[in-house]
Write a protein that holds these residues in place. Sequence first.
Motif, short mmCIF file in Angstrom:
data_model
loop_
_atom_site.label_atom_id
_atom_site.label_comp_id
_atom_site.label_asym_id
_atom_site.label_seq_id
_atom_site.Cartn_x
_atom_site.Cartn_y
_atom_site.Cartn_z
N ASP A 137 0.83 -1.20 0.00
CA ASP A 137 0.00 0.00 0.00
C ASP A 137 0.87 1.25 0.00
O ASP A 137 0.57 2.23 -0.70
N ASP A 138 1.95 1.24 0.79
CA ASP A 138 2.84 2.39 0.84
C ASP A 138 3.48 2.63 -0.52
O ASP A 138 3.58 3.77 -0.99
N ARG A 139 3.92 1.57 -1.17
CA ARG A 139 4.57 1.72 -2.48
C ARG A 139 3.56 2.21 -3.52
O ARG A 139 3.86 3.06 -4.35
N LEU A 140 2.35 1.65 -3.45
CA LEU A 140 1.31 2.06 -4.38
C LEU A 140 0.99 3.55 -4.21
O LEU A 140 0.92 4.30 -5.19
N THR A 141 0.83 3.99 -2.97
CA THR A 141 0.51 5.39 -2.72
C THR A 141 1.64 6.30 -3.18
O THR A 141 1.40 7.35 -3.78
N ALA A 142 2.88 5.88 -2.91
CA ALA A 142 4.03 6.70 -3.33
C ALA A 142 4.10 6.80 -4.85
O ALA A 142 4.39 7.87 -5.40
N ALA A 143 3.82 5.69 -5.54
CA ALA A 143 3.86 5.71 -7.00
C ALA A 143 2.73 6.55 -7.58
O ALA A 143 2.89 7.21 -8.62
N ALA A 144 1.58 6.55 -6.92
CA ALA A 144 0.40 7.23 -7.45
C ALA A 144 0.34 8.71 -7.12
O ALA A 144 -0.32 9.49 -7.83
N GLU A 145 1.01 9.12 -6.05
CA GLU A 145 0.88 10.51 -5.58
C GLU A 145 1.15 11.55 -6.66
O GLU A 145 0.34 12.46 -6.87
N PRO A 146 2.28 11.49 -7.39
CA PRO A 146 2.52 12.51 -8.43
C PRO A 146 1.45 12.50 -9.51
O PRO A 146 1.02 13.57 -9.97
N GLY B 272 -18.58 10.57 -12.11
CA GLY B 272 -17.17 10.23 -12.03
C GLY B 272 -16.72 9.24 -13.07
O GLY B 272 -17.53 8.64 -13.78
N VAL B 273 -15.42 9.09 -13.15
CA VAL B 273 -14.78 8.11 -14.03
C VAL B 273 -13.67 7.43 -13.24
O VAL B 273 -13.13 8.00 -12.28
N SER B 274 -13.32 6.20 -13.63
CA SER B 274 -12.23 5.47 -12.99
C SER B 274 -11.49 4.64 -14.02
O SER B 274 -12.07 4.19 -15.00
N ALA B 275 -10.19 4.42 -13.76
CA ALA B 275 -9.37 3.54 -14.60
C ALA B 275 -8.52 2.66 -13.70
O ALA B 275 -8.19 3.04 -12.58
N ALA B 276 -8.19 1.49 -14.20
CA ALA B 276 -7.48 0.48 -13.40
C ALA B 276 -5.99 0.72 -13.36
O ALA B 276 -5.37 1.11 -14.36
N GLY C 291 0.45 -7.61 -13.92
CA GLY C 291 -0.73 -7.32 -14.73
C GLY C 291 -2.03 -7.41 -13.96
O GLY C 291 -3.11 -7.28 -14.54
N ARG C 292 -1.96 -7.60 -12.66
CA ARG C 292 -3.17 -7.71 -11.85
C ARG C 292 -3.64 -6.32 -11.40
O ARG C 292 -2.83 -5.47 -11.06
N VAL C 293 -4.95 -6.13 -11.40
CA VAL C 293 -5.52 -4.86 -10.95
C VAL C 293 -5.31 -4.74 -9.44
O VAL C 293 -5.76 -5.60 -8.67
N VAL C 294 -4.64 -3.68 -9.02
CA VAL C 294 -4.36 -3.48 -7.60
C VAL C 294 -5.01 -2.20 -7.07
O VAL C 294 -5.06 -1.99 -5.86
N ALA C 295 -5.50 -1.35 -7.96
CA ALA C 295 -6.10 -0.09 -7.52
C ALA C 295 -6.87 0.52 -8.69
O ALA C 295 -6.82 0.03 -9.82
N ALA C 296 -7.58 1.58 -8.38
CA ALA C 296 -8.26 2.37 -9.42
C ALA C 296 -8.02 3.84 -9.12
O ALA C 296 -8.01 4.25 -7.95
N GLY D 141 -2.37 4.48 -16.34
CA GLY D 141 -1.32 3.80 -17.09
C GLY D 141 0.06 4.20 -16.63
O GLY D 141 0.98 3.38 -16.56
N ALA D 142 0.23 5.48 -16.30
CA ALA D 142 1.53 5.96 -15.82
C ALA D 142 1.89 5.32 -14.48
O ALA D 142 3.04 4.94 -14.25
N VAL D 143 0.89 5.20 -13.60
CA VAL D 143 1.14 4.56 -12.31
C VAL D 143 1.45 3.08 -12.50
O VAL D 143 2.36 2.52 -11.86
N SER D 144 0.72 2.43 -13.40
CA SER D 144 0.99 1.01 -13.69
C SER D 144 2.41 0.82 -14.18
O SER D 144 3.09 -0.14 -13.80
N ALA D 145 2.88 1.73 -15.02
CA ALA D 145 4.26 1.65 -15.51
C ALA D 145 5.26 1.80 -14.36
O ALA D 145 6.29 1.11 -14.32
N GLU D 146 4.96 2.67 -13.40
CA GLU D 146 5.82 2.82 -12.23
C GLU D 146 5.89 1.54 -11.42
O GLU D 146 6.91 1.23 -10.79
N LEU D 147 4.79 0.77 -11.45
CA LEU D 147 4.75 -0.50 -10.71
C LEU D 147 5.31 -1.66 -11.52
O LEU D 147 5.32 -2.79 -11.05
#
Length: 262
Positions: A85-94, A208-212, A218-223, A249-255
Amino acid sequence: MSDAPRTSHGLSRDVDLLEALTSEQARRAGGLGVAQIARVTGREKSQVSRTLRALADAGLVERDADTLAYRLGWRLFSLVARGSDDRLTAAAEPALHRLAVETEQTAHLCVLRDDAVFTVRTVSAHSFRAAGWEGTRAPLACTTAGRMLLSDATPDELYVRFGTVDDLAPARPGARARTVPELWRAIRDAAERGWAEAADELEPGLAGVSAAVRDFRGRVVAAINITGPTGRIGDRLTELGRTTAAAAGAVSAELGWTPGRD
Protein backbone atom coordinates in the motif's frame (compact mmCIF):
# COMPACT_ATOMS: atom_id res chain seq x y z
CA MET A 1 30.29 -15.25 19.59
CA SER A 2 29.30 -11.61 19.41
CA ASP A 3 25.67 -10.58 19.20
CA ALA A 4 26.03 -8.78 15.83
CA PRO A 5 27.27 -11.77 13.77
CA ARG A 6 24.78 -14.10 15.48
CA THR A 7 21.90 -11.74 14.70
CA SER A 8 22.97 -11.35 11.08
CA HIS A 9 23.45 -15.08 10.52
CA GLY A 10 20.23 -15.86 12.37
CA LEU A 11 18.26 -13.48 10.18
CA SER A 12 19.72 -15.07 7.05
CA ARG A 13 18.67 -18.52 8.29
CA ASP A 14 15.18 -17.24 9.09
CA VAL A 15 14.86 -15.91 5.55
CA ASP A 16 15.94 -19.29 4.18
CA LEU A 17 13.04 -20.94 6.00
CA LEU A 18 10.55 -18.33 4.83
CA GLU A 19 11.75 -18.78 1.24
CA ALA A 20 11.26 -22.54 1.55
CA LEU A 21 7.63 -21.88 2.50
CA THR A 22 7.11 -19.88 -0.71
CA SER A 23 8.28 -22.76 -2.93
CA GLU A 24 6.05 -24.50 -5.45
CA GLN A 25 6.17 -27.64 -3.31
CA ALA A 26 4.92 -25.70 -0.28
CA ARG A 27 2.15 -24.03 -2.28
CA ARG A 28 0.94 -27.35 -3.72
CA ALA A 29 0.96 -29.10 -0.36
CA GLY A 30 -0.41 -26.20 1.67
CA GLY A 31 2.77 -26.06 3.75
CA LEU A 32 5.88 -28.09 4.64
CA GLY A 33 6.83 -30.16 7.66
CA VAL A 34 10.01 -29.71 9.67
CA ALA A 35 11.78 -32.63 7.98
CA GLN A 36 10.90 -31.33 4.49
CA ILE A 37 12.13 -27.82 5.31
CA ALA A 38 15.33 -29.24 6.77
CA ARG A 39 15.99 -31.14 3.53
CA VAL A 40 15.25 -28.08 1.36
CA THR A 41 17.50 -25.77 3.40
CA GLY A 42 20.21 -28.26 4.34
CA ARG A 43 19.72 -27.52 8.04
CA GLU A 44 19.47 -29.75 11.10
CA LYS A 45 15.90 -30.72 12.00
CA SER A 46 16.29 -29.57 15.58
CA GLN A 47 17.59 -26.19 14.41
CA VAL A 48 14.73 -25.81 11.94
CA SER A 49 12.17 -26.78 14.56
CA ARG A 50 13.45 -24.20 17.08
CA THR A 51 13.53 -21.43 14.48
CA LEU A 52 10.04 -22.24 13.20
CA ARG A 53 8.65 -22.13 16.74
CA ALA A 54 10.18 -18.67 17.21
CA LEU A 55 8.78 -17.49 13.86
CA ALA A 56 5.37 -18.90 14.79
CA ASP A 57 5.44 -17.03 18.12
CA ALA A 58 6.05 -13.84 16.10
CA GLY A 59 3.15 -14.61 13.74
CA LEU A 60 5.46 -14.89 10.71
CA VAL A 61 4.59 -18.56 10.14
CA GLU A 62 1.75 -20.74 11.36
CA ARG A 63 1.44 -24.49 11.96
CA ASP A 64 -1.53 -26.58 10.88
CA ALA A 65 -2.87 -28.39 13.93
CA ASP A 66 -3.80 -31.50 11.91
CA THR A 67 -0.94 -31.93 9.43
CA LEU A 68 1.73 -30.16 11.55
CA ALA A 69 2.91 -28.47 8.34
CA TYR A 70 4.12 -24.88 8.47
CA ARG A 71 2.99 -22.11 6.13
CA LEU A 72 3.49 -18.36 5.97
CA GLY A 73 1.65 -16.55 8.74
CA TRP A 74 -0.89 -13.74 9.00
CA ARG A 75 1.58 -11.18 10.34
CA LEU A 76 3.95 -11.60 7.40
CA PHE A 77 1.08 -11.07 4.95
CA SER A 78 -0.03 -8.03 6.94
CA LEU A 79 3.45 -6.50 6.75
CA VAL A 80 3.66 -7.16 3.00
CA ALA A 81 0.20 -5.67 2.44
CA ARG A 82 1.11 -2.51 4.33
CA GLY A 83 4.35 -2.20 2.39
CA SER A 84 2.53 -2.70 -0.91
CA ASP A 85 0.00 0.00 0.00
CA ASP A 86 2.84 2.39 0.84
CA ARG A 87 4.57 1.72 -2.48
CA LEU A 88 1.31 2.06 -4.38
CA THR A 89 0.51 5.39 -2.72
CA ALA A 90 4.03 6.70 -3.33
CA ALA A 91 3.86 5.71 -7.00
CA ALA A 92 0.40 7.23 -7.45
CA GLU A 93 0.88 10.51 -5.58
CA PRO A 94 2.52 12.51 -8.43
CA ALA A 95 -0.01 11.22 -10.96
CA LEU A 96 -2.93 12.14 -8.68
CA HIS A 97 -1.64 15.71 -8.31
CA ARG A 98 -1.10 16.08 -12.05
CA LEU A 99 -4.54 14.67 -12.77
CA ALA A 100 -6.25 16.94 -10.26
CA VAL A 101 -4.51 20.02 -11.67
CA GLU A 102 -5.10 19.06 -15.31
CA THR A 103 -8.79 18.27 -14.86
CA GLU A 104 -9.52 20.72 -12.02
CA GLN A 105 -11.40 17.92 -10.28
CA THR A 106 -10.91 15.73 -7.24
CA ALA A 107 -8.74 12.66 -7.81
CA HIS A 108 -8.85 9.54 -5.66
CA LEU A 109 -6.74 6.42 -5.32
CA CYS A 110 -8.99 3.48 -4.45
CA VAL A 111 -8.31 -0.17 -3.57
CA LEU A 112 -10.44 -3.24 -2.95
CA ARG A 113 -11.00 -4.02 0.71
CA ASP A 114 -13.19 -7.04 1.39
CA ASP A 115 -16.55 -6.18 -0.18
CA ALA A 116 -16.06 -2.45 -0.71
CA VAL A 117 -14.08 0.29 -2.42
CA PHE A 118 -11.65 1.86 0.04
CA THR A 119 -10.27 5.34 -0.72
CA VAL A 120 -6.57 5.50 0.16
CA ARG A 121 -5.73 9.01 -1.04
CA THR A 122 -7.64 12.09 -2.23
CA VAL A 123 -6.15 15.11 -4.00
CA SER A 124 -8.09 18.19 -5.10
CA ALA A 125 -7.04 21.19 -7.16
CA HIS A 126 -10.48 22.82 -7.21
CA SER A 127 -12.66 24.67 -4.76
CA PHE A 128 -15.10 21.75 -4.92
CA ARG A 129 -13.78 18.81 -2.97
CA ALA A 130 -15.49 15.52 -2.22
CA ALA A 131 -14.66 15.96 1.44
CA GLY A 132 -14.15 13.06 3.79
CA TRP A 133 -13.45 10.34 1.21
CA GLU A 134 -10.03 9.27 2.49
CA GLY A 135 -10.37 6.17 4.64
CA THR A 136 -14.01 5.63 3.70
CA ARG A 137 -15.70 2.67 2.03
CA ALA A 138 -18.18 2.70 -0.86
CA PRO A 139 -20.20 -0.05 -2.55
CA LEU A 140 -18.59 -1.96 -5.39
CA ALA A 141 -21.55 -2.39 -7.72
CA CYS A 142 -22.59 1.23 -8.19
CA THR A 143 -19.18 2.93 -8.28
CA THR A 144 -16.86 3.33 -11.24
CA ALA A 145 -13.88 2.45 -9.05
CA GLY A 146 -15.62 -0.76 -7.97
CA ARG A 147 -16.20 -1.82 -11.56
CA MET A 148 -12.55 -1.27 -12.46
CA LEU A 149 -11.31 -3.06 -9.34
CA LEU A 150 -13.44 -6.05 -10.40
CA SER A 151 -12.39 -5.90 -14.04
CA ASP A 152 -10.37 -9.14 -13.84
CA ALA A 153 -13.21 -11.07 -12.19
CA THR A 154 -15.10 -13.82 -14.01
CA PRO A 155 -18.91 -14.16 -13.79
CA ASP A 156 -18.45 -17.12 -11.44
CA GLU A 157 -16.22 -15.04 -9.17
CA LEU A 158 -18.85 -12.30 -9.11
CA TYR A 159 -21.50 -14.82 -8.05
CA VAL A 160 -19.20 -16.08 -5.30
CA ARG A 161 -18.69 -12.51 -4.10
CA PHE A 162 -22.27 -11.24 -4.39
CA GLY A 163 -24.41 -14.37 -4.36
CA THR A 164 -27.78 -14.29 -6.09
CA VAL A 165 -29.32 -11.28 -4.36
CA ASP A 166 -32.08 -9.51 -6.27
CA ASP A 167 -30.59 -6.04 -5.84
CA LEU A 168 -26.88 -5.28 -5.41
CA ALA A 169 -27.53 -1.62 -4.54
CA PRO A 170 -30.88 -1.35 -2.73
CA ALA A 171 -29.99 1.98 -1.10
CA ARG A 172 -28.89 3.60 -4.39
CA PRO A 173 -31.92 4.49 -6.53
CA GLY A 174 -29.73 5.66 -9.42
CA ALA A 175 -27.66 2.47 -9.69
CA ARG A 176 -27.75 0.80 -13.11
CA ALA A 177 -26.13 -2.52 -12.17
CA ARG A 178 -28.53 -4.22 -9.78
CA THR A 179 -27.90 -7.87 -10.62
CA VAL A 180 -24.71 -9.83 -11.22
CA PRO A 181 -25.36 -10.09 -15.00
CA GLU A 182 -25.91 -6.32 -15.16
CA LEU A 183 -22.73 -5.72 -13.17
CA TRP A 184 -20.79 -8.08 -15.45
CA ARG A 185 -21.96 -6.14 -18.52
CA ALA A 186 -20.99 -2.84 -16.89
CA ILE A 187 -17.53 -4.24 -16.02
CA ARG A 188 -16.97 -5.54 -19.58
CA ASP A 189 -18.13 -2.24 -21.10
CA ALA A 190 -15.67 -0.37 -18.87
CA ALA A 191 -12.83 -2.77 -19.67
CA GLU A 192 -13.38 -2.37 -23.42
CA ARG A 193 -13.60 1.41 -23.12
CA GLY A 194 -10.54 1.65 -20.88
CA TRP A 195 -12.38 3.38 -18.05
CA ALA A 196 -15.69 3.25 -16.20
CA GLU A 197 -18.04 6.20 -16.10
CA ALA A 198 -21.25 6.94 -14.21
CA ALA A 199 -23.49 9.82 -13.20
CA ASP A 200 -25.88 9.98 -10.26
CA GLU A 201 -25.41 6.31 -9.35
CA LEU A 202 -23.56 6.52 -6.04
CA GLU A 203 -25.15 9.83 -5.07
CA PRO A 204 -27.57 12.15 -6.85
CA GLY A 205 -25.62 15.00 -8.41
CA LEU A 206 -22.25 13.19 -8.34
CA ALA A 207 -20.51 11.89 -11.48
CA GLY A 208 -17.17 10.23 -12.03
CA VAL A 209 -14.78 8.11 -14.03
CA SER A 210 -12.23 5.47 -12.99
CA ALA A 211 -9.37 3.54 -14.60
CA ALA A 212 -7.48 0.48 -13.40
CA VAL A 213 -3.94 0.44 -12.02
CA ARG A 214 -2.04 -2.82 -12.60
CA ASP A 215 1.08 -4.16 -10.92
CA PHE A 216 4.07 -5.85 -12.57
CA ARG A 217 2.09 -9.08 -12.90
CA GLY A 218 -0.73 -7.32 -14.73
CA ARG A 219 -3.17 -7.71 -11.85
CA VAL A 220 -5.52 -4.86 -10.95
CA VAL A 221 -4.36 -3.48 -7.60
CA ALA A 222 -6.10 -0.09 -7.52
CA ALA A 223 -8.26 2.37 -9.42
CA ILE A 224 -7.74 6.06 -10.03
CA ASN A 225 -10.98 7.96 -9.84
CA ILE A 226 -12.16 11.48 -10.72
CA THR A 227 -15.36 12.83 -9.18
CA GLY A 228 -17.30 16.05 -9.45
CA PRO A 229 -20.82 17.48 -9.63
CA THR A 230 -22.84 16.00 -12.49
CA GLY A 231 -23.80 19.49 -13.62
CA ARG A 232 -20.17 20.39 -14.12
CA ILE A 233 -18.59 17.20 -15.48
CA GLY A 234 -21.52 15.10 -16.67
CA ASP A 235 -20.93 16.03 -20.32
CA ARG A 236 -17.12 15.60 -20.02
CA LEU A 237 -16.94 11.98 -18.90
CA THR A 238 -15.32 10.71 -22.10
CA GLU A 239 -12.64 13.40 -21.97
CA LEU A 240 -12.02 12.82 -18.27
CA GLY A 241 -12.04 9.06 -18.79
CA ARG A 242 -9.22 9.24 -21.33
CA THR A 243 -7.18 11.51 -19.07
CA THR A 244 -7.74 9.29 -16.04
CA ALA A 245 -6.83 6.16 -18.02
CA ALA A 246 -3.55 7.83 -19.03
CA ALA A 247 -2.81 8.65 -15.38
CA ALA A 248 -3.58 5.08 -14.31
CA GLY A 249 -1.32 3.80 -17.09
CA ALA A 250 1.53 5.96 -15.82
CA VAL A 251 1.14 4.56 -12.31
CA SER A 252 0.99 1.01 -13.69
CA ALA A 253 4.26 1.65 -15.51
CA GLU A 254 5.82 2.82 -12.23
CA LEU A 255 4.75 -0.50 -10.71
CA GLY A 256 6.41 -2.41 -13.55
CA TRP A 257 3.47 -3.20 -15.81
CA THR A 258 3.99 -3.25 -19.58
CA PRO A 259 0.72 -3.27 -21.62
CA GLY A 260 0.40 -6.21 -23.95
CA ARG A 261 2.91 -8.31 -22.05
CA ASP A 262 1.95 -11.96 -21.54
